[in-house]
Design an enzyme around this catalytic site. Structure first.
Site, mmCIF file in Angstrom:
data_model
loop_
_atom_site.group_PDB
_atom_site.id
_atom_site.type_symbol
_atom_site.label_atom_id
_atom_site.label_comp_id
_atom_site.label_asym_id
_atom_site.label_seq_id
_atom_site.Cartn_x
_atom_site.Cartn_y
_atom_site.Cartn_z
ATOM 1 N N CYS A 198 -29.187 -3.502 -2.728
ATOM 2 C CA CYS A 198 -28.546 -2.651 -2.718
ATOM 3 C C CYS A 198 -26.874 -2.318 -1.706
ATOM 4 O O CYS A 198 -26.856 -1.585 -1.924
ATOM 5 C CB CYS A 198 -29.641 -1.714 -1.941
ATOM 6 N N ARG B 116 -29.570 12.927 1.263
ATOM 7 C CA ARG B 116 -30.040 11.956 1.598
ATOM 8 C C ARG B 116 -30.227 12.568 3.099
ATOM 9 O O ARG B 116 -29.292 13.202 3.707
ATOM 10 C CB ARG B 116 -28.305 10.874 1.966
ATOM 11 N N ARG C 153 -23.491 2.173 -9.791
ATOM 12 C CA ARG C 153 -24.048 3.044 -9.196
ATOM 13 C C ARG C 153 -23.196 4.507 -9.476
ATOM 14 O O ARG C 153 -24.346 5.467 -10.343
ATOM 15 C CB ARG C 153 -23.941 3.249 -7.390
ATOM 16 N N HIS D 240 -35.625 5.810 -3.052
ATOM 17 C CA HIS D 240 -34.337 5.666 -3.336
ATOM 18 C C HIS D 240 -33.912 5.595 -4.811
ATOM 19 O O HIS D 240 -33.908 4.200 -5.034
ATOM 20 C CB HIS D 240 -33.544 4.822 -2.463
HETATM 21 N N1 NVA Z 1 -33.316 0.586 2.849
HETATM 22 C C1 NVA Z 1 -32.575 0.833 3.506
HETATM 23 C C2 NVA Z 1 -31.470 1.295 1.979
HETATM 24 C C3 NVA Z 1 -29.644 1.323 2.355
HETATM 25 C C4 NVA Z 1 -28.952 1.445 1.467
HETATM 26 C C5 NVA Z 1 -32.005 2.302 3.835
HETATM 27 O O1 NVA Z 1 -32.717 2.984 3.904
HETATM 28 O O2 NVA Z 1 -31.446 1.910 4.933
HETATM 29 N N1 CP Z 2 -26.636 1.126 -1.414
HETATM 30 C C1 CP Z 2 -26.396 1.719 -0.684
HETATM 31 O O1 CP Z 2 -27.229 3.105 -1.025
HETATM 32 O O2 CP Z 2 -25.738 2.001 -0.193
HETATM 33 P P1 CP Z 2 -24.786 3.410 1.001
HETATM 34 O O3 CP Z 2 -26.090 3.449 2.266
HETATM 35 O O4 CP Z 2 -23.678 3.070 1.329
HETATM 36 O O5 CP Z 2 -24.748 4.804 0.244
#
Ligand code: NVA
Ligand code: CP
Length: 305
Positions: free
Chosen positions: A261, A105, A289, A132
């Site tokens: 999400c 990530r 997930r 994502h």
């Molecule tokens: N669009 C959000 C998704 C978090 C799971 C982000 O990138 O912060």
């Molecule tokens: N939706 C999602 O990816 O959540 P987190 O940021 O908690 O991993």
């Protein structure tokens, strides 16, 4: 010798591969619910590199890998030399000699691409500024569980054209459905950044109500994604009319689902009435997930079993 398979964008998988992963998800989820032991990944190690915060992604990958009999190691920027400027390619060379699969990530998509190019083992995108893919696999599996195939259906995306939106658009191209996108004018979809082949899979609407009309699924996400916090104040102003509310759900199909999400901000991108209401499937979506990613780990490490 089998070729190395990564999951860096949703379109890295064909419709057939996604169907296979969903088939395995169902089997793996059912076994898990029956407390049946399934350890196909014993002695395998998943490395998880986090350069941004996470609850669901970390927990689902770590628990999932353990449930499959393997081990998971968590690294963040602070604890590793990556945070002190070690070249990504060098890190990938070393890490992929010690672990069997890597989940990352991070900020720029180019980082995961660079890592994968230097890796001996499969690499999974656990969220970048651009995409994502694990999230959308889980979302579409959730839709499939509740309503059947997503092919030919209409998804309404309300809010920011962010990483989650881009991935919905890629999924629409691969799985042949349509996304109605409504964003403020200055936050429109950038098809090239979204990694689209064409623009047939989506239609843009100025008015979020129009985008929701007749939709089978209404979905949204935070107005400010991780890494864009400096824009928070201007985004709150720009997105004020892009809050999914009961009126939007009312014009969608009568059996429309609502997804997010998570994490969510009630009163910003969605009202409490909608996210906590009867059409919302956000908890199933979050749980899935775990199950989808277990099937993904199995597929990337063992192929078709
Ligand atoms: N669009 C959000 C998704 C978090 C799971 C982000 O990138 O912060
Ligand atoms: N939706 C999602 O990816 O959540 P987190 O940021 O908690 O991993």
């Amino acid at each position: 010798m089998t070729t190395l398979k990564h999951f860096l964008q949703l379109k890295d998988f064909s419709a057939d591969e996604i169907a296979y992963v969903f088939e395995r998800t169902k089997i793996i989820k059912d076994r898990f619910k029956r407390y049946e032991r399934y350890h196909p990944l014993s002695d395998r190690t998943l490395l998880m590199i986090f350069e941004k915060a996470s609850t669901r992604t970390r927990l689902s990958f770590e628990a999932g890998m353990q449930q499959l009999g393997g081990a998971a190691i968590y690294l963040n920027t602070r604890d590793s030399q990556l945070g002190r400027g070690e070249p990504v390619g060098d890190a990938a060379q070393v890490m992929s000699r010690m672990c069997d699969i890597v989940m990352i990530r991070t900020f720029e998509q180019s980082m995961v691409e660079n890592f994968a190019a230097n890796s001996r083992v499969p690499v999974i995108n656990g969220l970048t500024n651009e995409y994502h893919p694990c999230q959308i696999l889980a979302d579409i599996y959730t839709f499939f569980e509740q309503r059947g195939s997503i092919k030919g259906r209409t998804v309404a995306w309300i809010g920011d054209s962010n990483n989650v939106c881009n991935t919905w658009l890629q999924a629409a191209e691969v799985l042949d459905f349509t996304v109605h996108v409504s964003t403020p004018p200055e936050y429109r979809v950038e098809p090239e950044r979204a990694g689209l082949y064409g623009t047939d899979c989506f239609e843009e609407f100025d008015d979020p109500m129009q985008a929701c009309k007749g939709a089978d699924l209404v979905t949204t996400d935070v107005w400010t994604s991780m890494g864009f916090e400096a824009e928070n104040a201007e985004r709150r102003e720009a997105f004020a009319d892009w809050c999914v509310d009961a009126d939007m759900m009312r014009v969608a199909a009568p059996d429309a689902l609502f997804m997010h999400c998570l994490p969510a901000h009630r009163g910003e991108e969605v009202t409490a009435e909608v996210i906590d209401g009867p059409q919302s499937v956000v908890w199933d979506e979050a749980e899935n997930r775990l199950h989808v990613q277990k099937a993904l780990l199995e597929y990337l490490l063992l192929g078709r079993v």
